[in-house]
Design a protein around this motif. Sequence first.
Motif, PDB file in Angstrom:
ATOM      1  N   ASP A  95       0.847  -1.191   0.000  1.00 50.35           N
ATOM      2  CA  ASP A  95       0.000   0.000   0.000  1.00 50.35           C
ATOM      3  C   ASP A  95       0.879   1.236   0.000  1.00 50.35           C
ATOM      4  N   VAL A  96       0.530   2.205  -0.838  1.00 49.33           N
ATOM      5  CA  VAL A  96       1.142   3.530  -0.784  1.00 49.33           C
ATOM      6  C   VAL A  96       0.312   4.348   0.197  1.00 49.33           C
ATOM      7  N   THR A  97       0.938   4.862   1.250  1.00 48.11           N
ATOM      8  CA  THR A  97       0.190   5.515   2.315  1.00 48.11           C
ATOM      9  C   THR A  97       0.104   7.025   2.095  1.00 48.11           C
ATOM     10  N   ASP A  98      -0.723   7.675   2.912  1.00 44.63           N
ATOM     11  CA  ASP A  98      -0.812   9.138   2.840  1.00 44.63           C
ATOM     12  C   ASP A  98       0.274   9.807   3.684  1.00 44.63           C
ATOM     13  N   GLY A 134      -4.629   3.910  -2.972  1.00 46.76           N
ATOM     14  CA  GLY A 134      -3.298   3.552  -2.522  1.00 46.76           C
ATOM     15  C   GLY A 134      -2.965   2.076  -2.578  1.00 46.76           C
ATOM     16  N   ARG A 135      -3.933   1.241  -2.939  1.00 49.78           N
ATOM     17  CA  ARG A 135      -3.690  -0.204  -2.960  1.00 49.78           C
ATOM     18  C   ARG A 135      -2.966  -0.605  -4.247  1.00 49.78           C
ATOM     19  N   THR A 171       6.529   9.215  -4.174  1.00 52.41           N
ATOM     20  CA  THR A 171       5.246   8.974  -3.523  1.00 52.41           C
ATOM     21  C   THR A 171       4.723  10.297  -2.988  1.00 52.41           C
ATOM     22  N   GLN A 178      -1.565   9.435  -1.478  1.00 52.84           N
ATOM     23  CA  GLN A 178      -1.597   8.054  -1.959  1.00 52.84           C
ATOM     24  C   GLN A 178      -1.471   7.978  -3.484  1.00 52.84           C
ATOM     25  N   LYS A 179      -0.626   8.840  -4.046  1.00 50.75           N
ATOM     26  CA  LYS A 179      -0.389   8.859  -5.479  1.00 50.75           C
ATOM     27  C   LYS A 179       1.082   8.526  -5.758  1.00 50.75           C
ATOM     28  N   ILE A 204      -9.202   8.613  -0.746  1.00 50.34           N
ATOM     29  CA  ILE A 204      -8.145   7.869  -0.068  1.00 50.34           C
ATOM     30  C   ILE A 204      -8.780   7.028   1.028  1.00 50.34           C
ATOM     31  N   CYS A 260      -7.696   4.377   4.631  1.00 50.34           N
ATOM     32  CA  CYS A 260      -6.680   3.797   5.510  1.00 50.34           C
ATOM     33  C   CYS A 260      -6.634   2.277   5.307  1.00 50.34           C
ATOM     34  N   LYS A 295     -10.575  -0.142   2.284  1.00 45.79           N
ATOM     35  CA  LYS A 295     -10.028  -0.140   0.927  1.00 45.79           C
ATOM     36  C   LYS A 295     -11.047  -0.669  -0.091  1.00 45.79           C
TER      37      LYS A 295
END
Length: 573
Positions: free
Chosen positions: A138-141, A365-366, A389, A393-394, A429, A431, A445
Amino acid sequence: MTLEPTIAVRGARTRTARVPTKPHGQWAVDGTEPLNGNEEFKLADNGLNVRERIENEYAKGGFASIDPTDLHGRFRWWGLYTQRKPGIDGGRTAQLEPHELEDEYFMLRVRIDGGQLTTQQLRVIGEISTEFARDSADVTDRQNVQLHWIAIEDVPEVWRRLEEVGLSTTEACGDVPRVILGSPVAGIAADEIIDPTPQIHEIAERFIGDESLANLPRKYKTAITGHPSQDVVHEINDCAFVAVEHPELGIGYDLWVGGALSTVPRLAERLGTFVPPERVAEVWHGITQIFRDYGYRRLRNKARLKFLLADWGVERFREVLETEYLDSPLPDGPAAPKPIGQGDHVGVHRQKDGLFYVGAAPAVGRVSGSILTALADLAEAHGSQRIRTTPHQKLLVLDIAEDRVESLIAGLDRLGLAARPSLFRRGTIACTGIEYCKLAIVETKANAADAITQLEERLGHLEPEIGRPITLHVNGCPNSCARIQVADIGLKGQLITNAAGEQVPGYQVHLGGGLAGEGRAEAGLGRTVRGLKVEATGIADYAERVIRRYLADRAEGESFAVWAHGADEEALQ
């Protein structure tokens, strides 16, 4: 463990302040005697020391060999949390003990200061994911990448591979300085005011892993940007630096302190100072030490810097910083200008060197290890060796020649990374949610991704009329990892009672929040409407209903946030 703690606390000055009925646990005021279990284990042994035990004992002895205090405490200092055991519903989250909720696998958070990655580093993360983490990513915020299903036996090898390419998990979690958010377009944006990369690197190199800063009252978040979009959500960080031009002193930073969300949201405040680039690390260190020495430690739910700032006020905070922690006072400075543009950097943008960067949106973000590896290959095939990143979440691919942009976009689409996403995909977005998180009550998600698909089908034809992304943030519990209070539509996971009187997963609704870097003139917290809740399966239904009402009722040029704050409760149902 009987190690004596090494504590650097400066002497407290006599002040005329309200005397609390109970000590707050401030080291510089009350001494260092621990007042709760968390403070006890932190003083007994620095969290950074657990790495040696992981490598030499736990990785060899397996999960059952791990000391409980290390497992539920110090492991966080190296980016490790046990993940949720599959099959435990949200109604049991608050009923079970941590050991009953947890699986014998870990979430591992890769720290990426400033969001800056090489394609080689991205490929290594992808390969670790496919080999050790069941292809999860996962790309997080917070500009990190999180992996799941990591076994303790594999952690030393994962660390070896990360560190071989200059990455780490050091202090990615825990009561420490977390990842430093940085503008994703640092050093390359044509409209950049200043490149904050040297300041980010100096802080990270000097202070991350410093034992004297490895026992803070709670987590401590930093953000630095030199871009006019103010793209690092600075208003909700403990310490943030935003580019500004001083009329006499030139380019530097406007200093913000004390922002955070969770269950008691508070936006950061300006200290009114101008910070020259060469003093950023010194000032950051001073503020971090204030938090260490004066932060509240008795109660975990009041241990963030925002509570100290609320009690002290800006003037006193600045006075303590300048007189006790800095070599010399800071000059007064102007406020940073209003933000310009959208800070998520999605789409195609020209760099200062004439090349282009392309920002793409994964679904909430997944991603996966396979996708990250393929993205590294795709970028290199188009002449790029740099990925960024973002705090939204991009993912950005840098250094693309103009005649190769469309080919790259087509390749991104095949990977599920949209460089021309719908407004709904761009603005949503989520969590981690109940799939992996022990604190979660509701899925996030999958529910958010389903909502995106439905909204694209139902409202896609209205995008020209909507005009800009209406941010939709979905959180699995009250802790606001997905920033629900600063979204146009923020959804806080909880159990709710449906029309049939049944208790089901759902969300409390927050409306009309936003941050400067998300297209707003200024930051603000959302409002809640008493009793306004939606079922977990009804996100798209609610969002469609309220967006259509907004389009019907808004004044000319009125944003969703402004409309939502002024609308009658009936209009928001």
